[in-house]
Scaffold this motif. Structure first.
Motif, PDB file in Angstrom:
ATOM      1  N   PHE A  11       0.842  -1.209  -0.190  1.00 24.46           N
ATOM      2  CA  PHE A  11      -0.133   0.015   0.007  1.00 24.46           C
ATOM      3  C   PHE A  11       0.829   1.212  -0.201  1.00 24.46           C
ATOM      4  O   PHE A  11       0.191   2.319  -0.112  1.00 24.46           O
ATOM      5  N   VAL A  12       2.175   1.173   0.243  1.00 31.91           N
ATOM      6  CA  VAL A  12       2.865   2.412   0.266  1.00 31.91           C
ATOM      7  C   VAL A  12       3.074   3.078  -1.088  1.00 31.91           C
ATOM      8  O   VAL A  12       3.093   4.563  -0.747  1.00 31.91           O
ATOM      9  N   GLY A  13       2.860   2.628  -2.133  1.00 36.37           N
ATOM     10  CA  GLY A  13       2.968   3.146  -3.595  1.00 36.37           C
ATOM     11  C   GLY A  13       1.522   3.662  -3.866  1.00 36.37           C
ATOM     12  O   GLY A  13       1.456   4.553  -4.982  1.00 36.37           O
ATOM     13  N   LEU A  14       0.312   3.270  -3.135  1.00 38.71           N
ATOM     14  CA  LEU A  14      -1.064   3.828  -3.530  1.00 38.71           C
ATOM     15  C   LEU A  14      -1.074   5.215  -3.286  1.00 38.71           C
ATOM     16  O   LEU A  14      -0.815   5.622  -2.163  1.00 38.71           O
ATOM     17  N   LYS A  15      -2.011   5.961  -4.138  1.00 44.26           N
ATOM     18  CA  LYS A  15      -2.474   7.235  -3.927  1.00 44.26           C
ATOM     19  C   LYS A  15      -3.549   7.232  -2.731  1.00 44.26           C
ATOM     20  O   LYS A  15      -4.160   6.229  -2.526  1.00 44.26           O
ATOM     21  N   VAL A  16      -3.616   8.334  -1.911  1.00 40.62           N
ATOM     22  CA  VAL A  16      -4.835   8.582  -1.105  1.00 40.62           C
ATOM     23  C   VAL A  16      -6.293   8.176  -1.862  1.00 40.62           C
ATOM     24  O   VAL A  16      -6.347   9.058  -2.867  1.00 40.62           O
ATOM     25  N   GLY A  17      -7.102   7.544  -1.169  1.00 42.87           N
ATOM     26  CA  GLY A  17      -8.375   7.062  -2.059  1.00 42.87           C
ATOM     27  C   GLY A  17      -8.512   5.910  -2.040  1.00 42.87           C
ATOM     28  O   GLY A  17      -8.253   4.757  -1.301  1.00 42.87           O
ATOM     29  N   LYS A  18      -9.756   5.346  -2.730  1.00 42.85           N
ATOM     30  CA  LYS A  18     -10.112   3.920  -3.145  1.00 42.85           C
ATOM     31  C   LYS A  18      -9.342   3.321  -4.197  1.00 42.85           C
ATOM     32  O   LYS A  18      -8.964   3.612  -5.150  1.00 42.85           O
ATOM     33  N   HIS A  19      -9.250   1.972  -3.854  1.00 39.28           N
ATOM     34  CA  HIS A  19      -8.440   1.101  -4.675  1.00 39.28           C
ATOM     35  C   HIS A  19      -9.145  -0.313  -4.778  1.00 39.28           C
ATOM     36  O   HIS A  19      -9.544  -0.723  -3.504  1.00 39.28           O
ATOM     37  N   HIS A  20      -9.539  -0.918  -5.736  1.00 40.51           N
ATOM     38  CA  HIS A  20     -10.278  -2.060  -6.021  1.00 40.51           C
ATOM     39  C   HIS A  20      -9.175  -3.163  -6.326  1.00 40.51           C
ATOM     40  O   HIS A  20      -8.586  -3.269  -7.286  1.00 40.51           O
ATOM     41  N   PHE A  21      -9.360  -4.409  -5.729  1.00 39.69           N
ATOM     42  CA  PHE A  21      -8.722  -5.532  -5.940  1.00 39.69           C
ATOM     43  C   PHE A  21      -9.583  -6.716  -6.020  1.00 39.69           C
ATOM     44  O   PHE A  21     -10.663  -6.765  -5.238  1.00 39.69           O
ATOM     45  N   GLU A  22      -9.329  -7.742  -6.843  1.00 38.99           N
ATOM     46  CA  GLU A  22     -10.146  -8.819  -6.963  1.00 38.99           C
ATOM     47  C   GLU A  22      -9.492 -10.103  -7.021  1.00 38.99           C
ATOM     48  O   GLU A  22      -8.035 -10.015  -7.666  1.00 38.99           O
ATOM     49  N   TYR A  23      -9.978 -11.157  -6.285  1.00 36.63           N
ATOM     50  CA  TYR A  23      -8.953 -12.241  -6.176  1.00 36.63           C
ATOM     51  C   TYR A  23      -9.985 -13.569  -6.604  1.00 36.63           C
ATOM     52  O   TYR A  23     -11.125 -13.539  -6.151  1.00 36.63           O
ATOM     53  N   LYS A  24      -9.312 -14.692  -7.130  1.00 42.94           N
ATOM     54  CA  LYS A  24      -9.976 -15.712  -7.240  1.00 42.94           C
ATOM     55  C   LYS A  24      -9.426 -17.139  -6.320  1.00 42.94           C
ATOM     56  O   LYS A  24      -8.070 -17.162  -6.504  1.00 42.94           O
ATOM     57  N   VAL A  25     -10.257 -17.502  -5.413  1.00 38.47           N
ATOM     58  CA  VAL A  25      -9.891 -18.471  -4.658  1.00 38.47           C
ATOM     59  C   VAL A  25     -10.454 -19.784  -4.849  1.00 38.47           C
ATOM     60  O   VAL A  25     -11.423 -19.948  -5.253  1.00 38.47           O
ATOM     61  N   GLU A  26      -9.334 -20.842  -4.948  1.00 41.21           N
ATOM     62  CA  GLU A  26      -9.600 -22.099  -5.321  1.00 41.21           C
ATOM     63  C   GLU A  26      -9.266 -23.023  -4.227  1.00 41.21           C
ATOM     64  O   GLU A  26      -8.457 -22.539  -3.188  1.00 41.21           O
ATOM     65  N   GLN A  27      -9.130 -24.222  -4.563  1.00 35.67           N
ATOM     66  CA  GLN A  27      -8.914 -25.289  -3.529  1.00 35.67           C
ATOM     67  C   GLN A  27      -7.387 -25.104  -3.115  1.00 35.67           C
ATOM     68  O   GLN A  27      -7.155 -25.563  -1.842  1.00 35.67           O
TER      69      GLN A  27
END
Length: 179
Positions: A11-27
């Protein structure tokens, strides 16, 4: 436990504000945790990270299904799951995760790993009593259900119950009606 790189957010390089992340979790994710209750897993994780000047706010939302065995019949089925969770990451003198909703990380930390939160969200989204939908609506045909039905005690109808009563009690019942 070894941390999985794909669930670490720098998160150190992210700007102030909202950021969206998506993950796919499997077995394989649950095999990493040595959790063996799931036969198969297909879960999508939507994470909104809001970076503020002094803290981070994370909003997790999971949806998908896990393939588990029914508690009654041991038949495998896909259990749909959904869950949400909010986490606040603050900065302090030392690491502290004693509070459920607040994670305190040391000053100078530049990344946060979210794999434990995804794991717990998924486990807690699964119902305690796992019953195949076919059992509830009566469409599942299983040998185990047939055997349970065969071995279950049968309820006697009212006439049979009255015949089983000891005749000495009948005279005592007359005392109640002879007032």
């Amino acid at each position: 436990m070894k941390l999985l790189k794909e669930f670490t957010i720098p998160f150190v390089g992210l700007k102030v504000g909202k950021h969206h992340f998506e993950y796919k979790v499997e077995q394989a994710f649950f095999e990493h945790f040595e959790y063996e209750d799931f036969n198969d897993v297909n879960i999508n994780v939507d994470l909104i990270l809001e970076k503020k000047s002094t803290l981070l706010e994370l909003h997790f939302k999971i949806s998908g299904w896990v393939n588990i065995n029914c508690d009654l019949t041991n038949e495998a089925f896909n259990q749909p799951i959904e869950n949400e969770f909010d986490l606040v990451v603050k900065f302090g003198d030392e690491y502290n995760d004693e509070n459920i909703d607040i994670l305190i990380v040391p000053h100078g930390t530049y990344e946060v790993n979210i794999q434990q939160y995804i794991y717990e969200l998924t486990i807690l989204a699964v119902p305690i009593k796992r019953i195949h939908p076919g059992v509830e609506d009566g469409t599942l045909d299983s040998e185990i259900l047939d055997k349970l039905e065969e071995l279950s005690p049968k309820l006697k109808d009212k006439k049979e119950k009255e015949e089983d009563i000891d005749p000495r009690w009948n005279t005592l019942k007359k005392l109640l009606t002879d007032k």
